[in-house]
Write a protein that holds these residues in place. Structure first.
Motif, PDB file in Angstrom:
ATOM      1  N   GLY A  29       0.818  -1.214   0.000  1.00  0.00           N
ATOM      2  CA  GLY A  29       0.000   0.000   0.000  1.00  0.00           C
ATOM      3  C   GLY A  29       0.853   1.266   0.000  1.00  0.00           C
ATOM      4  N   GLU A  30       1.866   1.266   0.827  1.00  0.00           N
ATOM      5  CA  GLU A  30       2.720   2.463   0.881  1.00  0.00           C
ATOM      6  C   GLU A  30       3.505   2.610  -0.419  1.00  0.00           C
ATOM      7  N   TYR A  31       3.892   1.475  -0.987  1.00  0.00           N
ATOM      8  CA  TYR A  31       4.567   1.526  -2.287  1.00  0.00           C
ATOM      9  C   TYR A  31       3.629   2.108  -3.345  1.00  0.00           C
ATOM     10  N   ALA A  59       5.878  11.867   3.078  1.00  0.00           N
ATOM     11  CA  ALA A  59       5.380  11.010   4.168  1.00  0.00           C
ATOM     12  C   ALA A  59       5.251   9.569   3.685  1.00  0.00           C
ATOM     13  N   GLU A  60       4.754   9.384   2.463  1.00  0.00           N
ATOM     14  CA  GLU A  60       4.598   8.013   1.943  1.00  0.00           C
ATOM     15  C   GLU A  60       5.954   7.328   1.791  1.00  0.00           C
ATOM     16  N   HIS A  61       6.961   8.089   1.416  1.00  0.00           N
ATOM     17  CA  HIS A  61       8.299   7.504   1.310  1.00  0.00           C
ATOM     18  C   HIS A  61       8.813   7.080   2.687  1.00  0.00           C
ATOM     19  N   ASP A 143      -1.001  10.162   9.963  1.00  0.00           N
ATOM     20  CA  ASP A 143      -0.504  10.885   8.776  1.00  0.00           C
ATOM     21  C   ASP A 143      -1.514  10.805   7.633  1.00  0.00           C
ATOM     22  N   GLU A 144      -2.088   9.612   7.430  1.00  0.00           N
ATOM     23  CA  GLU A 144      -3.030   9.435   6.311  1.00  0.00           C
ATOM     24  C   GLU A 144      -4.291  10.277   6.527  1.00  0.00           C
ATOM     25  N   ILE A 145      -4.740  10.341   7.766  1.00  0.00           N
ATOM     26  CA  ILE A 145      -5.916  11.173   8.068  1.00  0.00           C
ATOM     27  C   ILE A 145      -5.590  12.644   7.790  1.00  0.00           C
TER      28      ILE A 145
HETATM   29 FE   FE2 Z   1       1.268   6.160   3.847  1.00  0.00          FE
END
Ligand code: FE2
Ligand code: FE2
Length: 183
Positions: A29-31, A59-61, A143-145
């Motif tokens: 998912g993060e990828y 943030a995703e990285h 973070d996602e929120i």
């Molecule tokens: Fe994420």
């Protein structure tokens, strides 16, 4: 919600297999998230939205790096579908960006709503199992929120076709989660 640790009794060994599946799907998912933002930045890198997209991409990285390290140290293989998520994530990112900045933000809202649920359900399933992992998941969920709120603040809901875009992307994200948990 599916019961992840169905036959466990107190004192049974940690359900390593189940945690491995969690790590695999979270890494996937993060990828996928990094690929979505790459697609968006290749289209909107010079737009007004570039800074906010870049901020979310960073943030995703960070999330991805965390799960990469966990896969390595725990010897869990990544999903077999990673090459597919590379292409599909990028395509969803670029396509929404081509529809406009609002649509790009709508994409974030959709993905983050699914991930919010997904991380919340994992945290519940972990309960007292693997407290460090549970904490990371809850912190990433925050973070996602925040990304979702940022995307709404940047016009997601004003995007033409908002309902259609978010419904399609949510459905796709749920399928991706289902597949990455199993493959
Ligand atoms: Fe994420
Ligand atoms: Fe995010």
């Amino acid at each position: 919600m599916t019961e992840v640790f169905p036959h466990r009794l107190p004192g049974d060994p940690a359900p390593e297999q189940e945690i491995a599946r969690m790590l695999r799907v979270d890494h996937a998912g993060e990828y996928g998230a990094t690929r979505i933002y790459q697609g968006q930045l290749d289209v909107l890198g010079r737009s007004r939205s570039a800074a906010v997209i870049r901020r979310m991409a960073e943030a995703e990285h960070r999330h991805l790096t965390h799960f990469e390290a966990l896969l390595r140290t725990r010897r869990v293989r990544p999903t077999l579908l990673q090459p597919l998520w590379s292409v599909a994530g990028y395509a969803v990112g670029a396509a929404t960006a081509l529809l406009g900045e609002g649509a790009a933000m709508a994409c974030t809202v959709a993905v983050e709503e699914v991930i919010d649920e997904h991380y919340r359900s994992q945290a519940e399933q972990l309960a007292n199992e693997d407290p460090a992992l549970r904490e990371a998941i809850l912190s990433f969920r925050d973070d996602e929120i925040a990304h979702r709120e940022l995307a709404i603040a940047h016009g997601a809901e004003e995007a033409p076709g908002y309902e259609l875009i978010t419904a399609a992307i949510k459905a796709g994200s749920r399928i991706a989660i289902w597949l990455s948990t199993r493959l």
